[in-house]
Design a protein around this motif. Structure first.
Motif, PDB file in Angstrom:
ATOM      1  N   THR A   1       0.906  -1.334   0.014  1.00 37.42           N
ATOM      2  CA  THR A   1      -0.104   0.173  -0.097  1.00 37.42           C
ATOM      3  C   THR A   1       0.868   1.353   0.055  1.00 37.42           C
ATOM      4  OG1 THR A   1      -0.154   0.672   2.437  1.00 37.42           O
ATOM      5  CG2 THR A   1      -1.515  -1.249   1.517  1.00 37.42           C
TER       6      THR A   1
ATOM      7  N   HIS B   1      -7.206   2.297   4.780  1.00 36.43           N
ATOM      8  CA  HIS B   1      -8.570   2.430   4.755  1.00 36.43           C
ATOM      9  C   HIS B   1      -9.243   1.166   4.819  1.00 36.43           C
ATOM     10  CE1 HIS B   1      -8.694   1.945   0.585  1.00 36.43           C
ATOM     11  NE2 HIS B   1      -7.968   3.102   0.312  1.00 36.43           N
TER      12      HIS B   1
ATOM     13  N   GLY C   1     -10.438  -0.637   2.390  1.00 39.30           N
ATOM     14  CA  GLY C   1     -10.297  -1.538   1.015  1.00 39.30           C
ATOM     15  C   GLY C   1      -8.840  -2.200   1.443  1.00 39.30           C
TER      16      GLY C   1
ATOM     17  N   LEU D   1      -7.996  -6.449   2.049  1.00 34.10           N
ATOM     18  CA  LEU D   1      -6.864  -7.254   1.468  1.00 34.10           C
ATOM     19  C   LEU D   1      -6.143  -7.842   2.708  1.00 34.10           C
ATOM     20  CD1 LEU D   1      -7.494  -5.526  -1.077  1.00 34.10           C
ATOM     21  CD2 LEU D   1      -5.152  -4.821  -1.249  1.00 34.10           C
TER      22      LEU D   1
ATOM     23  N   TYR E   1       0.540  13.681  -0.931  1.00 36.71           N
ATOM     24  CA  TYR E   1      -0.414  12.506  -0.795  1.00 36.71           C
ATOM     25  C   TYR E   1      -0.550  12.241   0.985  1.00 36.71           C
ATOM     26  CZ  TYR E   1      -1.846   7.862  -1.484  1.00 36.71           C
ATOM     27  OH  TYR E   1      -2.950   6.664  -1.687  1.00 36.71           O
TER      28      TYR E   1
ATOM     29  N   GLY F   1      -5.824  -5.038  -4.927  1.00 38.46           N
ATOM     30  CA  GLY F   1      -7.268  -4.894  -4.984  1.00 38.46           C
ATOM     31  C   GLY F   1      -7.729  -4.718  -6.567  1.00 38.46           C
TER      32      GLY F   1
ATOM     33  N   LYS G   1      -9.655  -2.699  -7.218  1.00 42.45           N
ATOM     34  CA  LYS G   1      -9.933  -1.174  -7.430  1.00 42.45           C
ATOM     35  C   LYS G   1      -9.070  -0.725  -8.559  1.00 42.45           C
ATOM     36  CE  LYS G   1     -10.864   3.170  -6.410  1.00 42.45           C
ATOM     37  NZ  LYS G   1      -9.403   3.800  -6.106  1.00 42.45           N
ATOM     38  N   ASP G   2      -7.827  -1.317  -8.491  1.00 45.91           N
ATOM     39  CA  ASP G   2      -6.951  -0.745  -9.535  1.00 45.91           C
ATOM     40  C   ASP G   2      -6.477  -1.867 -10.670  1.00 45.91           C
ATOM     41  OD1 ASP G   2      -5.634   1.897  -8.259  1.00 45.91           O
ATOM     42  OD2 ASP G   2      -5.803   0.427  -6.730  1.00 45.91           O
TER      43      ASP G   2
ATOM     44  N   GLN H   1      -3.652  -1.951 -13.144  1.00 49.94           N
ATOM     45  CA  GLN H   1      -2.582  -2.395 -12.147  1.00 49.94           C
ATOM     46  C   GLN H   1      -2.421  -3.881 -11.942  1.00 49.94           C
ATOM     47  OE1 GLN H   1      -1.171   0.223  -8.771  1.00 49.94           O
ATOM     48  NE2 GLN H   1      -2.053  -1.349  -7.420  1.00 49.94           N
TER      49      GLN H   1
ATOM     50  N   ALA I   1     -16.069   3.908  -4.567  1.00 49.25           N
ATOM     51  CA  ALA I   1     -15.046   3.162  -3.937  1.00 49.25           C
ATOM     52  C   ALA I   1     -14.313   3.762  -3.039  1.00 49.25           C
ATOM     53  CB  ALA I   1     -14.134   2.739  -5.299  1.00 49.25           C
TER      54      ALA I   1
HETATM   55  P1  AMP Z   1      -3.030   2.217  -2.646  1.00 52.47           P
HETATM   56  O1  AMP Z   1      -2.276   2.381  -1.310  1.00 52.47           O
HETATM   57  O2  AMP Z   1      -3.956   3.202  -3.058  1.00 52.47           O
HETATM   58  O3  AMP Z   1      -1.846   1.866  -3.520  1.00 52.47           O
HETATM   59  O4  AMP Z   1      -3.756   0.990  -2.662  1.00 52.47           O
HETATM   60  C1  AMP Z   1      -3.110  -0.513  -1.932  1.00 52.47           C
HETATM   61  C2  AMP Z   1      -3.862  -1.726  -2.524  1.00 52.47           C
HETATM   62  O5  AMP Z   1      -5.057  -1.387  -2.033  1.00 52.47           O
HETATM   63  C3  AMP Z   1      -3.908  -1.864  -3.941  1.00 52.47           C
HETATM   64  O6  AMP Z   1      -3.942  -3.050  -4.202  1.00 52.47           O
HETATM   65  C4  AMP Z   1      -5.341  -1.467  -4.235  1.00 52.47           C
HETATM   66  O7  AMP Z   1      -6.144  -1.829  -5.421  1.00 52.47           O
HETATM   67  C5  AMP Z   1      -6.230  -1.906  -3.092  1.00 52.47           C
HETATM   68  N1  AMP Z   1      -7.284  -1.087  -2.736  1.00 52.47           N
HETATM   69  C6  AMP Z   1      -7.369   0.453  -2.694  1.00 52.47           C
HETATM   70  N2  AMP Z   1      -8.655   0.837  -2.546  1.00 52.47           N
HETATM   71  C7  AMP Z   1      -9.372  -0.278  -2.451  1.00 52.47           C
HETATM   72  C8  AMP Z   1     -10.857  -0.557  -2.290  1.00 52.47           C
HETATM   73  N3  AMP Z   1     -11.819   0.360  -2.248  1.00 52.47           N
HETATM   74  N4  AMP Z   1     -11.080  -1.917  -2.473  1.00 52.47           N
HETATM   75  C9  AMP Z   1     -10.323  -2.694  -2.544  1.00 52.47           C
HETATM   76  N5  AMP Z   1      -9.010  -2.542  -2.630  1.00 52.47           N
HETATM   77  C10 AMP Z   1      -8.497  -1.389  -2.564  1.00 52.47           C
END
Ligand code: AMP
Length: 283
Positions: free
Chosen positions: A29, A34, A36, A40, A71, A147, A149-150, A153, A183
């Motif tokens: 991450t 959060h 989400g 995971l 950020y 996730g 979500k991406d 990616q 989301a």
């Molecule tokens: P990030 O911190 O935004 O880079 O996200 C880290 C991981 O969390 C990535 O694999 C994202 O796809 C996943 N992620 C972020 N938001 C969500 C969400 N709402 N639901 C599920 N996975 C998420």
């Protein structure tokens, strides 16, 4: 929970865990944890005996005009959330520990990155593929959860793992949403109440696509156009892209075949905040 900042120390711990036949799971991450992210962690813990969570705001995946410096970095809160979630190791390095002085090697995935998010954010997926590969080599996981979500990616990471013969099982986790369908995202905190309400058009667009396909309309290009118009007609909102891709190859698709799976990819601005979303759609 142990907090590690040095790559070599993390590697030594991971090596020891492997020698002790522990199944290592990793969740990567950029922090500002959060629901989400925590979903995971939970999913990874179903398979892995030891969970490593990484927090790293990766500078190489941000474009020049993007929000690297603003950020959110609520580290103490993240530590508390990670602890409560049962994370075993939190790996949170500084940027110069990851990108050392003479660093010059990158990982690039050529085709999946040409469209949508890759086209809009040049260099983004090179940064992602490189950091994910580096973090794999540092945490030595058996499984890794990312996730949906991406979605693009996730497709890139699946390609990197297969193309470079990495012995890691990649698991995709469903999107966690707020009650209004938005989301969950670290960037949602920047939305004003009005922008947050307007942003529900993203989730409603998914509903629109599902409805149109249920009516047996297979013209995906036309449906994408309708969605773009819907987004642009919403106060304060501007579509960045809308399109459908083949669920396995991630190639853009204009016409659907009955029974096949596609992914609707969406990006838009609500005010100045850029949001992405997606959904699997069956024709
Ligand atoms: P990030 O911190 O935004 O880079 O996200 C880290 C991981 O969390 C990535 O694999 C994202 O796809 C996943 N992620 C972020 N938001 C969500 C969400 N709402 N639901 C599920 N996975 C998420």
């Amino acid at each position: 929970m142990q907090i590690i900042t040095e790559p070599s120390q993390m590697q030594a711990i991971a090596e020891k865990l492997r020698l002790n036949r522990q199944c290592i799971g990793v969740v990567m991450t950029m922090g500002a944890l959060h629901e989400g992210h925590l979903s995971l962690v939970k999913l990874a813990q179903q398979t892995a005996g030891t969970l490593i969570l990484t927090i790293f705001v990766n500078p190489t995946q941000f474009g020049l005009n993007e929000d690297l410096h603003k950020y959110p970095r609520p580290f103490d809160k993240d530590v508390a959330l990670a602890k409560a979630a049962g994370v075993d190791y939190l790996f949170a390095p500084e940027a110069d520990a990851i990108y050392t002085k003479h660093y010059q090697t990158t990982v690039e995935c050529s085709e999946v990155t040409k469209v949508f998010e890759g086209e809009k954010r040049p260099g983004h997926f090179k940064g992602v593929a490189t950091i994910v590969t580096k973090l794999f080599n540092i945490t030595k996981p058996h499984i890794a959860v990312f996730g949906e979500k991406d979605a693009q990616q996730l497709a890139v990471i699946r390609r990197v793992v297969e193309d470079l013969n990495l012995d890691i099982k990649i698991i995709g986790a469903p999107i966690v949403r707020e009650q209004n369908g938005l989301a969950v995202s670290s960037r949602n905190i920047y939305l004003s109440t009005e922008e947050r309400d307007a942003a529900t058009i993203l989730y409603n667009s998914i509903g629109h696509a599902e409805k149109r396909l249920a009516e047996h309309d297979h013209n995906l290009a036309a449906i994408a156009e309708e969605i773009t118009l819907m987004i642009n007609a919403t106060t304060g909102c501007r579509s960045d892209y809308t399109g459908f891709v083949d669920e396995t190859t991630f190639e853009p698709v204009k016409t659907a075949e009955t029974g096949k799976e596609y992914r609707l990819l969406l990006a838009m601005y609500s005010g100045t905040i850029r949001l992405i979303d997606n959904a699997k759609i069956i024709a």
